[in-house]
Design a protein around this motif. Sequence first.
Motif, PDB file in Angstrom:
ATOM      1  N   GLY A 202       0.809  -1.216   0.000  1.00  0.00           N
ATOM      2  CA  GLY A 202       0.000   0.000   0.000  1.00  0.00           C
ATOM      3  C   GLY A 202       0.838   1.260   0.000  1.00  0.00           C
ATOM      4  O   GLY A 202       0.522   2.232  -0.696  1.00  0.00           O
ATOM      5  N   ARG A 203       1.926   1.249   0.775  1.00  0.00           N
ATOM      6  CA  ARG A 203       2.800   2.427   0.838  1.00  0.00           C
ATOM      7  C   ARG A 203       3.399   2.742  -0.523  1.00  0.00           C
ATOM      8  O   ARG A 203       3.397   3.903  -0.979  1.00  0.00           O
ATOM      9  CB  ARG A 203       3.927   2.190   1.848  1.00  0.00           C
ATOM     10  N   VAL A 204       3.907   1.704  -1.192  1.00  0.00           N
ATOM     11  CA  VAL A 204       4.565   1.932  -2.480  1.00  0.00           C
ATOM     12  C   VAL A 204       3.551   2.268  -3.563  1.00  0.00           C
ATOM     13  O   VAL A 204       3.803   3.118  -4.417  1.00  0.00           O
ATOM     14  CB  VAL A 204       5.426   0.709  -2.858  1.00  0.00           C
ATOM     15  N   TYR A 205       2.388   1.621  -3.515  1.00  0.00           N
ATOM     16  CA  TYR A 205       1.350   2.000  -4.468  1.00  0.00           C
ATOM     17  C   TYR A 205       0.955   3.464  -4.283  1.00  0.00           C
ATOM     18  O   TYR A 205       0.794   4.206  -5.264  1.00  0.00           O
ATOM     19  CB  TYR A 205       0.123   1.119  -4.315  1.00  0.00           C
ATOM     20  N   ALA A 206       0.775   3.902  -3.040  1.00  0.00           N
ATOM     21  CA  ALA A 206       0.394   5.302  -2.805  1.00  0.00           C
ATOM     22  C   ALA A 206       1.458   6.250  -3.353  1.00  0.00           C
ATOM     23  O   ALA A 206       1.144   7.291  -3.945  1.00  0.00           O
ATOM     24  CB  ALA A 206       0.174   5.539  -1.312  1.00  0.00           C
ATOM     25  N   LYS A 207       2.709   5.872  -3.171  1.00  0.00           N
ATOM     26  CA  LYS A 207       3.817   6.674  -3.711  1.00  0.00           C
ATOM     27  C   LYS A 207       3.748   6.722  -5.237  1.00  0.00           C
ATOM     28  O   LYS A 207       3.938   7.785  -5.856  1.00  0.00           O
ATOM     29  CB  LYS A 207       5.139   6.060  -3.251  1.00  0.00           C
ATOM     30  N   SER A 208       3.468   5.562  -5.860  1.00  0.00           N
ATOM     31  CA  SER A 208       3.399   5.518  -7.317  1.00  0.00           C
ATOM     32  C   SER A 208       2.195   6.289  -7.843  1.00  0.00           C
ATOM     33  O   SER A 208       2.250   6.881  -8.925  1.00  0.00           O
ATOM     34  CB  SER A 208       3.336   4.062  -7.791  1.00  0.00           C
ATOM     35  N   VAL A 209       1.105   6.278  -7.075  1.00  0.00           N
ATOM     36  CA  VAL A 209      -0.109   6.990  -7.479  1.00  0.00           C
ATOM     37  C   VAL A 209       0.150   8.487  -7.558  1.00  0.00           C
ATOM     38  O   VAL A 209      -0.114   9.136  -8.576  1.00  0.00           O
ATOM     39  CB  VAL A 209      -1.263   6.689  -6.508  1.00  0.00           C
ATOM     40  N   ILE A 210       0.671   9.043  -6.474  1.00  0.00           N
ATOM     41  CA  ILE A 210       0.868  10.497  -6.463  1.00  0.00           C
ATOM     42  C   ILE A 210       1.924  10.922  -7.470  1.00  0.00           C
ATOM     43  O   ILE A 210       1.807  11.980  -8.104  1.00  0.00           O
ATOM     44  CB  ILE A 210       1.191  11.009  -5.042  1.00  0.00           C
ATOM     45  N   ALA A 211       2.943  10.087  -7.685  1.00  0.00           N
ATOM     46  CA  ALA A 211       3.966  10.432  -8.674  1.00  0.00           C
ATOM     47  C   ALA A 211       3.369  10.477 -10.078  1.00  0.00           C
ATOM     48  O   ALA A 211       3.703  11.374 -10.877  1.00  0.00           O
ATOM     49  CB  ALA A 211       5.115   9.432  -8.612  1.00  0.00           C
ATOM     50  N   SER A 212       2.495   9.545 -10.401  1.00  0.00           N
ATOM     51  CA  SER A 212       1.884   9.550 -11.731  1.00  0.00           C
ATOM     52  C   SER A 212       0.989  10.775 -11.917  1.00  0.00           C
ATOM     53  O   SER A 212       0.976  11.387 -12.994  1.00  0.00           O
ATOM     54  CB  SER A 212       1.089   8.263 -11.960  1.00  0.00           C
ATOM     55  N   ILE A 213       0.255  11.145 -10.867  1.00  0.00           N
ATOM     56  CA  ILE A 213      -0.583  12.343 -10.934  1.00  0.00           C
ATOM     57  C   ILE A 213       0.280  13.577 -11.142  1.00  0.00           C
ATOM     58  O   ILE A 213      -0.018  14.451 -11.976  1.00  0.00           O
ATOM     59  CB  ILE A 213      -1.414  12.495  -9.644  1.00  0.00           C
ATOM     60  N   GLN A 214       1.371  13.671 -10.376  1.00  0.00           N
ATOM     61  CA  GLN A 214       2.263  14.834 -10.486  1.00  0.00           C
ATOM     62  C   GLN A 214       2.882  14.929 -11.874  1.00  0.00           C
ATOM     63  O   GLN A 214       2.942  16.019 -12.472  1.00  0.00           O
ATOM     64  CB  GLN A 214       3.366  14.742  -9.431  1.00  0.00           C
ATOM     65  N   LEU A 215       3.356  13.800 -12.399  1.00  0.00           N
ATOM     66  CA  LEU A 215       4.009  13.826 -13.709  1.00  0.00           C
ATOM     67  C   LEU A 215       3.014  14.195 -14.807  1.00  0.00           C
ATOM     68  O   LEU A 215       3.338  14.984 -15.707  1.00  0.00           O
ATOM     69  CB  LEU A 215       4.652  12.475 -14.004  1.00  0.00           C
ATOM     70  N   ALA A 216       1.803  13.644 -14.743  1.00  0.00           N
ATOM     71  CA  ALA A 216       0.800  13.983 -15.759  1.00  0.00           C
ATOM     72  C   ALA A 216       0.449  15.466 -15.707  1.00  0.00           C
ATOM     73  O   ALA A 216       0.329  16.130 -16.741  1.00  0.00           O
ATOM     74  CB  ALA A 216      -0.455  13.131 -15.565  1.00  0.00           C
ATOM     75  N   ARG A 217       0.310  16.007 -14.500  1.00  0.00           N
ATOM     76  CA  ARG A 217       0.025  17.444 -14.374  1.00  0.00           C
ATOM     77  C   ARG A 217       1.198  18.281 -14.893  1.00  0.00           C
ATOM     78  O   ARG A 217       0.997  19.335 -15.520  1.00  0.00           O
ATOM     79  CB  ARG A 217      -0.265  17.792 -12.910  1.00  0.00           C
ATOM     80  N   PHE A 218       2.404  17.840 -14.626  1.00  0.00           N
ATOM     81  CA  PHE A 218       3.606  18.540 -15.098  1.00  0.00           C
ATOM     82  C   PHE A 218       3.590  18.641 -16.624  1.00  0.00           C
ATOM     83  O   PHE A 218       3.813  19.718 -17.198  1.00  0.00           O
ATOM     84  CB  PHE A 218       4.840  17.788 -14.608  1.00  0.00           C
ATOM     85  N   ILE A 219       3.297  17.513 -17.280  1.00  0.00           N
ATOM     86  CA  ILE A 219       3.297  17.496 -18.747  1.00  0.00           C
ATOM     87  C   ILE A 219       2.149  18.345 -19.299  1.00  0.00           C
ATOM     88  O   ILE A 219       2.320  19.098 -20.269  1.00  0.00           O
ATOM     89  CB  ILE A 219       3.211  16.047 -19.261  1.00  0.00           C
TER      90      ILE A 219
END
Length: 396
Positions: A202-219
């Motif tokens: 769960g911890r690593v999934y949560a980390k991967s979730v927010i990173a994907s959201i951040q990267l998509a918003r960045f692009i």
Amino acid sequence: EGEITRFDERDTVFSREALAPGSPEEREYHERRPEKREVDEALARFILSKMERVEGGADPSVKAGANGGHLARAVYEAHFLTSAALALPDQVDGEPAGERIEWDPAEASRRIKEFARSIGADDVRIGPLRPEWVYSHRGSRPFFGEGYVNPPYFAGIPEGYQGSRYGERIELRHAHAVSMAFRQDKELIATGATRAADFEVGRVYAKSVIASIQLARFIRALGWPARAHHLRNYLVMLVPVAVDAGIGELARTGYVVSRSLGANFRLSCVTTDMPLEHDEPVDIGMQDFCEKCRKCATSCPARAITSGGKTLVRGVRKWKIDEEACLLYWGRAGYTCGICQAVCPWTKPRNLFHRIVAAIAVHLPFMRRFLVLGDDVVYGARFCPKPVPSWLREDR
């Protein structure tokens, strides 16, 4: 081999166990796939019993409402409900900025990778988004009808958003996929099907979730379309997308195995039309290594991983796992299981010794059988669970 047919997300075990008995979605699905009805009822029962154990503790000796039950629920909510809140359409997708930043594809890729690493990705590679790796139809929650509101978290469904309803056909035409890998703590995963493994997944999934959201918003802020794909809101199959990007190779486990991370990581990705330079797929000898090893198969308590050969699945020859047996075991155990990730000989610390061993495994095929035997001698031929940390135990 031949045509690769797209996979319907409604056929995943996670979509099927979530179907409410008697609902229009459940009736429609089992009219199309009547052979799945019996096993799906068993899946639903096991998942329900898992949630009941979360409420009251996994051990029969733990009474409902005891601290162990509350602890299990707290771990679940902290990670998985947080991730679910970031699955809303306006989180994973949205309109790009009006002003478009133009970079050379190589320079754009360099910047995208540095951004992804800076927000927590342990590896990031870029590859093509092949249409066959896009789900054919929507099958997982959440689903959104007209007029769905949840302020302040939900601002509406973005124009052109794919996958708002169960059964909706998916057509995602982005050209590129940025695959991100996030390392798990092996000591926690190696506890077996326990609350510690649940916590770490769960911890690593949560980390991967927010990173994907951040990267998509960045692009999107740079003026290009981009969509995040993570635990709670996928439109693509992350494993073959990651293989195409060069994260690693598909292995016997059904996971990607990476030279640097082994099998012990989770994935998320962002698809986009921003012009990007692609990485090449890798050949680290995993097909031959897995033929000689079989450690994940012999260690799997559910016998969900085959010890035999590959089979042809929708145009791809691979080792086919029994995903129903896997999820049923999770239900019986009450927690996520990551034993196959922990026992993989490639899942090792990134020290000098193991980097040398990995290089030998990649470049000297005749040594692979000896390396498998050596792993058995040094780390044990059978899975031996690590202790659960004291702060995650039932006892007080």
